[in-house]
Design a protein around this motif. Structure first.
Motif, mmCIF file in Angstrom:
data_model
loop_
_atom_site.group_PDB
_atom_site.id
_atom_site.type_symbol
_atom_site.label_atom_id
_atom_site.label_comp_id
_atom_site.label_asym_id
_atom_site.label_seq_id
_atom_site.Cartn_x
_atom_site.Cartn_y
_atom_site.Cartn_z
ATOM 1 N N VAL B 26 0.862 -1.189 0.000
ATOM 2 C CA VAL B 26 0.000 0.000 0.000
ATOM 3 C C VAL B 26 0.894 1.233 0.000
ATOM 4 N N HIS B 27 0.639 2.123 -0.939
ATOM 5 C CA HIS B 27 1.404 3.372 -0.954
ATOM 6 C C HIS B 27 0.662 4.366 -0.056
ATOM 7 N N ILE B 28 1.242 4.640 1.123
ATOM 8 C CA ILE B 28 0.600 5.598 2.049
ATOM 9 C C ILE B 28 1.237 6.976 1.824
ATOM 10 N N PRO B 29 0.443 7.948 1.388
ATOM 11 C CA PRO B 29 1.014 9.287 1.206
ATOM 12 C C PRO B 29 1.567 9.828 2.530
ATOM 13 N N ASP B 30 2.493 10.802 2.459
ATOM 14 C CA ASP B 30 3.064 11.319 3.717
ATOM 15 C C ASP B 30 2.097 12.287 4.414
ATOM 16 N N ALA B 31 2.459 12.660 5.645
ATOM 17 C CA ALA B 31 1.567 13.483 6.480
ATOM 18 C C ALA B 31 1.189 14.799 5.797
ATOM 19 N N TRP B 33 0.756 15.435 2.706
ATOM 20 C CA TRP B 33 -0.276 15.208 1.674
ATOM 21 C C TRP B 33 -1.671 15.174 2.333
ATOM 22 N N PHE B 34 -1.756 14.453 3.471
ATOM 23 C CA PHE B 34 -3.052 14.362 4.163
ATOM 24 C C PHE B 34 -3.491 15.739 4.667
ATOM 25 N N GLU B 35 -2.517 16.517 5.204
ATOM 26 C CA GLU B 35 -2.857 17.863 5.711
ATOM 27 C C GLU B 35 -3.384 18.744 4.571
ATOM 28 N N PHE B 37 -4.694 17.764 1.767
ATOM 29 C CA PHE B 37 -5.975 17.210 1.304
ATOM 30 C C PHE B 37 -7.122 17.693 2.197
ATOM 31 N N VAL B 38 -6.910 17.618 3.518
ATOM 32 C CA VAL B 38 -7.962 18.029 4.460
ATOM 33 C C VAL B 38 -8.248 19.524 4.326
ATOM 34 N N GLU B 39 -7.191 20.325 4.240
ATOM 35 C CA GLU B 39 -7.373 21.786 4.107
ATOM 36 C C GLU B 39 -8.157 22.119 2.842
ATOM 37 N N GLN B 41 -10.254 20.152 1.206
ATOM 38 C CA GLN B 41 -11.652 19.730 1.340
ATOM 39 C C GLN B 41 -12.444 20.700 2.230
ATOM 40 N N GLN B 42 -11.794 21.150 3.308
ATOM 41 C CA GLN B 42 -12.480 22.090 4.210
ATOM 42 C C GLN B 42 -12.800 23.400 3.484
#
Lengths: 176, 104
Positions: B26-31, B33-35, B37-39, B41-42
């Motif tokens: 599984v390729h887990i994006p780094d932290a 990327w998640f931050e 992505f969330v910003e 979407q918000q």
């Protein structure tokens, strides 16, 4: 920080808490989607859509179930919606391609492509999902029914019929 | 009994095959990327919320000004609209109720 605290922070709109939750649950979510879709690219796409929905709906999460269960429930509905929208010949062909791609990838990692996977892949998503949720993840018929918005009785009969179809498929393969 | 054994054998076979899928990396994006992505979407959610509120206010103002205009300039039309609305709501509720209790 424990999960409940992170969820509380995320509910307040803390994007770092959200990011931490998603990073923690991404492997579970992706692996679940890979099992039901058998398509690595679609799994990534649906995992992102699931996270986007989770950001929107987190205020409704009451914590009665585990956060991973809640994500799996959203992902299940995302996949069902995807199939409802994309019931066209073109997509059937792309599904076939994705399926072959996964088989090739598995073989390149020296993982056996089991005949049961082939038979599972032949089932419709409405049958494959309950089988995986029941017999791989161990959810009850009631929980699966809630996730898929169908009755527990319907889930039970779909699981039973699905297992019969897989068994028959495997028997045919053995006879060849 | 034999049927149960057969079913258990199929379940075992399926579980084994799904376990092999878990071995798929599984390729887990780094932290970061998640931050991001969330910003992102918000921001999208905030934009959608503001747009929805604007549309709601615009439509509400349009309907309200139309009703006020008819109330002061054409009272008969105002009464007709009120009666028509009551009939529509009553009919709609009745049809919805009938659908809910109709046997399958």
């Amino acid at each position: 920080m424990n999960e409940a605290k992170i969820i509380k922070q995320a509910k307040k709109g803390d994007h770092l808490a959200f990011a931490s939750l998603f990073q923690q649950h991404y492997p579970i979510l992706y692996k679940y989607l890979l099992k039901v879709t058998m398509n690595p690219d679609l799994s990534e796409e649906l995992a992102q859509e699931t996270m986007a929905k989770a950001i929107e709906k987190l205020p409704l999460f009451k914590g009665k179930s585990k956060f991973s269960t809640w994500l799996i429930s959203i992902a299940t509905n995302k996949y069902i919606d995807y199939h409802r929208k994309e019931k066209r010949e073109k997509d059937w062909i792309s599904d076939e391609e994705a399926y072959r791609k996964l088989k090739w990838r598995m073989e390149s990692y020296n993982e056996d492509w089991n005949d049961a996977l082939t038979e599972l892949g032949k089932l419709s998503e409405g049958v494959r999902i309950p089988i995986i949720l029941k017999h791989y993840y161990g959810y009850s018929y009631d929980e699966i029914g809630e996730m898929m918005n169908i009755s527990a009785g319907t889930v039970k009969s779909r699981v039973h019929n699905g297992l019969t179809a897989v068994r028959e498929g495997l028997n045919i393969l053995e006879k060849r | 009994m034999k049927k149960d054994n057969n079913e258990q054998a199929v379940i075992d076979e399926i579980t084994k095959s799904l376990n092999s899928l878990d071995a798929h990396p599984v390729h887990i994006p780094d932290a970061s990327w998640f931050e991001a992505f969330v910003e992102d979407q918000q921001k999208k959610l905030r934009k959608t919320f503001i747009r929805d509120v604007c549309v709601f206010l615009f439509v509400a103002l349009f309907i309200l000004s139309g009703l006020l205009f008819t109330l002061f300039q054409m009272p008969y039309l105002f009464i007709v609209i009120q009666i028509a609305s009551i009939i529509f709501v009553a009919l709609y509720s009745f049809i919805r109720y009938r659908k809910q209790v109709a046997p399958e």
